[in-house]
Design a protein around this motif. Sequence first.
Motif, PDB file in Angstrom:
ATOM      1  N   SER A 101       0.830  -1.199   0.000  1.00  0.00           N
ATOM      2  CA  SER A 101       0.000   0.000   0.000  1.00  0.00           C
ATOM      3  C   SER A 101       0.867   1.252   0.000  1.00  0.00           C
ATOM      4  CB  SER A 101      -0.915  -0.010   1.217  1.00  0.00           C
ATOM      5  OG  SER A 101      -1.668   1.165   1.273  1.00  0.00           O
ATOM      6  N   GLU A 102       1.914   1.244   0.792  1.00  0.00           N
ATOM      7  CA  GLU A 102       2.808   2.399   0.847  1.00  0.00           C
ATOM      8  C   GLU A 102       3.496   2.629  -0.500  1.00  0.00           C
ATOM      9  OE1 GLU A 102       6.948   3.668   3.050  1.00  0.00           O
ATOM     10  OE2 GLU A 102       5.602   2.266   4.060  1.00  0.00           O
TER      11      GLU A 102
ATOM     12  N   ALA B  84       1.047   3.936  -3.086  1.00  0.00           N
ATOM     13  CA  ALA B  84       0.657   5.318  -2.798  1.00  0.00           C
ATOM     14  C   ALA B  84       1.663   6.306  -3.376  1.00  0.00           C
ATOM     15  CB  ALA B  84       0.521   5.522  -1.293  1.00  0.00           C
ATOM     16  N   ARG B  85       2.882   5.855  -3.598  1.00  0.00           N
ATOM     17  CA  ARG B  85       3.907   6.728  -4.165  1.00  0.00           C
ATOM     18  C   ARG B  85       3.807   6.872  -5.673  1.00  0.00           C
ATOM     19  NH1 ARG B  85       9.307   4.985  -0.833  1.00  0.00           N
ATOM     20  NH2 ARG B  85       8.468   5.440   1.230  1.00  0.00           N
TER      21      ARG B  85
END
Length: 83
Positions: free
Chosen positions: A10-11, A14-15
Amino acid sequence: MDTLSPSGRSERMARVRNRDSKPEMLVRRIVHAMGFRYRLYDRRRPGTPDLAFSARRKAIFVHGCFWHRHPDPNCRLARMPKS
């Protein structure tokens, strides 16, 4: 199999930018300098184009190498991800 945990995936996702990327900003500067005016991400248009010219009934979609896999063998961005 994914090598990242769900929170790590997810991280990372998100980028990934879907707006105001470098290629898109370059196209916007060029088009604006040419004297054309446009709307950004007009949801009233099919596909939500990056630049929409309503009066001219034209649209521009700026797609990156990663998502569309163009056939240039020298581009390091147009490759399949390892995971």
